[in-house]
Every structure is written in C-alpha cells, then in structure tokens.
Design an enzyme around this catalytic site. Sequence first.
Site, PDB file in Angstrom:
ATOM      1  CD  GLN A  82      -2.410   0.689   2.595  1.00 41.11           C
ATOM      2  OE1 GLN A  82      -1.543   0.527   3.821  1.00 41.11           O
ATOM      3  NE2 GLN A  82      -3.676   2.075   2.908  1.00 41.11           N
TER       4      GLN A  82
ATOM      5  CB  SER B 118       2.020   6.936   4.294  1.00 39.79           C
ATOM      6  OG  SER B 118       1.166   6.541   4.819  1.00 39.79           O
TER       7      SER B 118
ATOM      8  CB  SER C   1       3.575  -3.166   5.849  1.00 37.81           C
ATOM      9  OG  SER C   1       3.204  -1.654   5.992  1.00 37.81           O
TER      10      SER C   1
ATOM     11  CD  GLU D 286      -4.597   0.750   6.518  1.00 36.34           C
ATOM     12  OE1 GLU D 286      -4.645   1.684   6.265  1.00 36.34           O
ATOM     13  OE2 GLU D 286      -3.264   0.187   7.141  1.00 36.34           O
TER      14      GLU D 286
ATOM     15  CD  GLU E  71      -2.160  10.835  19.280  1.00 40.63           C
ATOM     16  OE1 GLU E  71      -1.918  10.143  18.279  1.00 40.63           O
ATOM     17  OE2 GLU E  71      -1.864  10.433  20.192  1.00 40.63           O
TER      18      GLU E  71
HETATM   19  C1  FAD Z   1       3.517  -0.827  11.559  1.00 44.93           C
HETATM   20  C2  FAD Z   1       3.151   0.454  10.671  1.00 44.93           C
HETATM   21  C3  FAD Z   1       3.401  -0.080   9.103  1.00 44.93           C
HETATM   22  C4  FAD Z   1       1.982   1.014   8.150  1.00 44.93           C
HETATM   23  N1  FAD Z   1       1.703   0.562   7.261  1.00 44.93           N
HETATM   24  C5  FAD Z   1       1.789   1.593   5.983  1.00 44.93           C
HETATM   25  C6  FAD Z   1       1.402   1.171   4.837  1.00 44.93           C
HETATM   26  O1  FAD Z   1       1.397  -0.580   4.361  1.00 44.93           O
HETATM   27  N2  FAD Z   1       1.753   1.950   3.893  1.00 44.93           N
HETATM   28  C7  FAD Z   1       1.390   3.360   4.220  1.00 44.93           C
HETATM   29  O2  FAD Z   1       0.650   4.126   3.077  1.00 44.93           O
HETATM   30  N3  FAD Z   1       1.514   3.837   5.284  1.00 44.93           N
HETATM   31  C8  FAD Z   1       1.549   2.519   6.525  1.00 44.93           C
HETATM   32  N4  FAD Z   1       2.285   3.374   7.922  1.00 44.93           N
HETATM   33  C9  FAD Z   1       2.079   4.383   7.731  1.00 44.93           C
HETATM   34  C10 FAD Z   1       0.690   5.004   8.887  1.00 44.93           C
HETATM   35  O3  FAD Z   1      -0.654   5.327   8.067  1.00 44.93           O
HETATM   36  C11 FAD Z   1       1.065   6.321   9.606  1.00 44.93           C
HETATM   37  O4  FAD Z   1       2.287   6.182   9.557  1.00 44.93           O
HETATM   38  C12 FAD Z   1       0.167   6.965   9.845  1.00 44.93           C
HETATM   39  O5  FAD Z   1      -1.113   7.071   9.236  1.00 44.93           O
HETATM   40  C13 FAD Z   1       0.897   8.434  11.043  1.00 44.93           C
HETATM   41  O6  FAD Z   1       0.968   8.884   9.866  1.00 44.93           O
HETATM   42  P1  FAD Z   1       2.475  10.084  10.494  1.00 44.93           P
HETATM   43  O7  FAD Z   1       3.754   8.187  10.608  1.00 44.93           O
HETATM   44  O8  FAD Z   1       2.819  10.700   9.411  1.00 44.93           O
HETATM   45  O9  FAD Z   1       2.409  10.917  11.827  1.00 44.93           O
HETATM   46  P2  FAD Z   1       1.986  12.436  11.415  1.00 44.93           P
HETATM   47  O10 FAD Z   1       0.501  12.583  11.146  1.00 44.93           O
HETATM   48  O11 FAD Z   1       2.988  13.095  11.250  1.00 44.93           O
HETATM   49  O12 FAD Z   1       1.650  12.456  13.047  1.00 44.93           O
HETATM   50  C14 FAD Z   1       2.480  12.819  14.405  1.00 44.93           C
HETATM   51  C15 FAD Z   1       1.764  12.469  15.336  1.00 44.93           C
HETATM   52  O13 FAD Z   1       0.915  14.094  15.406  1.00 44.93           O
HETATM   53  C16 FAD Z   1      -0.841  13.166  15.566  1.00 44.93           C
HETATM   54  N5  FAD Z   1      -1.682  14.702  15.003  1.00 44.93           N
HETATM   55  C17 FAD Z   1      -1.020  14.224  14.142  1.00 44.93           C
HETATM   56  N6  FAD Z   1      -2.252  14.712  12.849  1.00 44.93           N
HETATM   57  C18 FAD Z   1      -3.361  15.287  14.435  1.00 44.93           C
HETATM   58  C19 FAD Z   1      -4.519  16.121  14.570  1.00 44.93           C
HETATM   59  N7  FAD Z   1      -5.464  16.149  13.366  1.00 44.93           N
HETATM   60  N8  FAD Z   1      -4.886  16.008  15.435  1.00 44.93           N
HETATM   61  C20 FAD Z   1      -4.542  15.047  17.101  1.00 44.93           C
HETATM   62  N9  FAD Z   1      -2.878  14.513  16.730  1.00 44.93           N
HETATM   63  C21 FAD Z   1      -2.799  14.858  15.148  1.00 44.93           C
HETATM   64  C22 FAD Z   1      -0.262  11.546  15.171  1.00 44.93           C
HETATM   65  O14 FAD Z   1      -1.015  11.170  15.951  1.00 44.93           O
HETATM   66  C23 FAD Z   1       0.662  12.051  15.640  1.00 44.93           C
HETATM   67  O15 FAD Z   1       0.782  11.224  16.988  1.00 44.93           O
HETATM   68  C24 FAD Z   1       2.263   1.848   9.091  1.00 44.93           C
HETATM   69  C25 FAD Z   1       3.153   2.222  10.006  1.00 44.93           C
HETATM   70  C26 FAD Z   1       3.104   1.927  11.320  1.00 44.93           C
HETATM   71  C27 FAD Z   1       2.945   2.055  11.875  1.00 44.93           C
END
Ligand code: FAD
Length: 379
Positions: free
Chosen positions: A127, A130, A162, A245, A364
């Site tokens: 997928q 991100s 992933s 998901e 969150e």
């Molecule tokens: C084990 C794992 C597998 C994954 N696999 C995939 C995959 O296969 N494909 C893929 O595309 N993605 C994948 N992801 C990515 C995942 O979808 C993102 O990590 C997730 O959506 C969070 O985005 P970010 O890491 O950019 O954090 P950010 O969006 O930058 O967030 C950082 C922090 O700010 C907080 N925050 C952000 N916006 C808000 C808001 N509006 N209100 C309150 N708090 C907020 C968040 O809760 C977090 O604590 C995976 C992640 C993990 C951990």
Amino acid sequence: MDLRLTPAEQDFRSRLEDWLTQVEVPAGLRDYGSTPTREDLDAGRAWQRRLVEGGWAALSWPSPFGAGATPSEQALFAEALARRGLPRQLSFVSMELAGPIIIAYGSASQREAFLEPIRRGEQIWCQLFSEPGAGSDLASLSTRARAAGDGWLVSGQKVWTSGAHYADYGLLLARTEPLADRHRGITCFAVPMGTAGVTVRPVKQMDGESKFNEVFLDDVAVGPGDVLGELGRGWEVALSVLGRERRMLGSLAIGLGAALTEVRREAERRRLDDAVFRARWASLWGRVQLLRWTWFRFLSDRGDSAADPRMSVLKLTSSELQQEVARLAADILGLDFVYGDAGARWRRVFLAGHGATIAGGTSEIQRNILGERVLRLPR
Ligand SMILES: Cc1cc2nc3c(=O)[nH]c(=O)nc-3n(C[C@H](O)[C@H](O)[C@H](O)COP(=O)(O)OP(=O)(O)OC[C@H]3O[C@@H](n4cnc5c(N)ncnc54)[C@H](O)[C@@H]3O)c2cc1C
C-alpha cells in the site's frame, strides 16, 4: 441484535474446527500478524495454499471471486485462527485491501489479472499511501503523476510501506491534477513494483524485524490500464481502503484473549498470581471481552460496512489493549522479558504494539473521528 449463532454459523464453525484439527500446518509458520517478514514468506505461501485447498481463502471477497462468507463467519474464522496462533492469510494488504478494492473499483481485465493470483498467494501487494509529509493528513500527499503520452510519469517518495521489499504490485496514490482541490485530483494506480524507477529501501524496526520500507519513485511510467477506479477520484478509493484497514486492525485484538490466558499460566507457574496480578488481569480480560462483543455487535448491526466511523472504537481499543497485555506479560516475565529466549515472543509483541497505535491512523486520529463523527462534538 441476536448474538446466538444461527444453524448455518454453527455448521460453519464445526466444519472449520474439523479442518483445523486435520490440516498439516507448514513448518516454520508463526502468527506474524498482518504482514510477513521476508523469512515468513515460504511458510506463509504454503499456508495460503492450504487455505485455498480447504475453501477458507478470500472469505471476505464476494462470490464468485472469493468465498463470500458473512461477516459473522469471518469473525468466527478470525477467532479460531487466533486461538491457535495461526495467520489468517499470507498478507493482509493483498487479501483485505487490494483484493476487495480491485473487486469494487477494478476493470474486468484488472479483476482477471489480479484476483486469482492474490487469492492463491502467488501475487503480493503493498500500500503506497503514506509519505514523509503525509500520514495522518493523507490528502496533503505530494507524489505527482505528470502526463506523458497517453500515460503518466510518477515521481515522489512513500514511507512505512509494509511488504514493499517483496511485493509484486503497489496500490499507489498520486496527484494527477496538482491545481485541483486537495481531495480531488488524486488518482489510485496499480503499479508493478518491478517497473524502472521504483527503488525500495527497507527500514530496520526496533523489534529487529524489517517489515516496512521507504519507496522512491523516479519517473515511473504508468498507463491508463493501471488506473484503479476513475481518474481524479482516488480519494474515494483511499477512504474505502482506510475504512477496511481500521476494521481489520481492530479485529486483531480478537487474539488477545488467548494471549491473556498465556500470561495467566505464566504467572501461576512463577507463583506471581497474587491479588494485585489477578485484579489487573481481570480488568484486562473484561475489556477484551467487551471489545469482542462490540465487534460482533457492529457486524450484526451493520454487516460489512467498512465506512462506519464506529469502527474507530475497535481500532483504538484493540491497539491500546495490545500494549497493556504486553506490559502485564513484561511485569510477570521480569528479567526473562529483557533478555533470553523465554521472553523473545513477548518482547516482539511489546515493541510491535507501539506500531499498532500508529498504523492505519493513530490513536489521536481515531479519537478525533469518534469525537467529531460519532459524538458530533465540534472540531
Ligand atoms: C507498523 C506500521 C505499518 C504501516 N504500514 C503502512 C503501509 O503499508 N502503507 C502506508 O501507506 N502507510 C503505512 N504506515 C503509515 C501509517 O499509516 C502512518 O504512520 C500513520 O497514518 C501516521 O502518520 P505519520 O507517521 O506521518 O504521523 P503524523 O501524521 O506526522 O503524526 C504525528 C503525530 O501527530 C499526531 N497528529 C497528527 N494529526 C493530528 C490531529 N489532527 N489531531 C491530533 N493529533 C494529530 C499523530 O497522532 C501523531 O502522534 C504504517 C505505519 C506503521 C506504524
């Protein structure tokens, strides 16, 4: 709401139990969660073949593409496999995201090319959503697909993908109309991961495994036949993927009952099952059961709807409970948790549990969804 099993569901469960007692589990198969590591692939593929032979593959896909099982039957299946520590399928992204999305949005030729190989475990998908600057706020994604001839050249970077290091295809979101409103002008593509310009760099995780990756896209050529759904309507596809998901990640907690039983046995063996332990254990057990019944209730109320914002309750609670169960195991195992083989499995569960509250939308974000869309609180 009626929580009793119908005669058809009872029959489904007894056929499944019979099959599970007879099936030969491939050597080396473990419950690797939603995504196998590269080392899990041989056993995972062999397991998918067994599921196909037994008629238990692609349960959530409607007939004639898959088994067309009801949501309750899918839940019974998930519980029975979790109790035995077996994965439900080779790869969650392939079976529960790519497959259903191709069924819903794919053309006849895409269905023909992809569905059967996915079902048989011969084709794995990842997928590509991100990005370094677009996770929770996915609509701010900046990967661009620039028109070139009758197709596009895609450039940008994805992260946390992933399974990208062994996937055959990627479900890619890219911006085809940079000037359009942020939710418009995004298109979903099915991209062969072997296409020139795709570079995959594995990320080493803190639990020692390498399940996700950075993916760099440098003028990757895609054509009209690679578009999934309509041009510029990729956000609609993305919402459908994210809903599925959340629902699936929420259901992973179904295995926590078995994990808690294991922790209790370990506490008894070590003579640590005092009143404090029992109170903590009972509280967790109660919450796991509540989660389980809530899951069944949603299924019985709403059938297969992946768009229900209440699914966020399952995702939020199950990922947080996973961490708490692992913390209880850590306290019981003491030094064995920190070092040596006895605690290795729990160390993995504990460390991976931190990813569970981030993947598929952070805690969150789930609280925001529940606050705004279920409780109707102001933004
Ligand atoms: C084990 C794992 C597998 C994954 N696999 C995939 C995959 O296969 N494909 C893929 O595309 N993605 C994948 N992801 C990515 C995942 O979808 C993102 O990590 C997730 O959506 C969070 O985005 P970010 O890491 O950019 O954090 P950010 O969006 O930058 O967030 C950082 C922090 O700010 C907080 N925050 C952000 N916006 C808000 C808001 N509006 N209100 C309150 N708090 C907020 C968040 O809760 C977090 O604590 C995976 C992640 C993990 C951990």
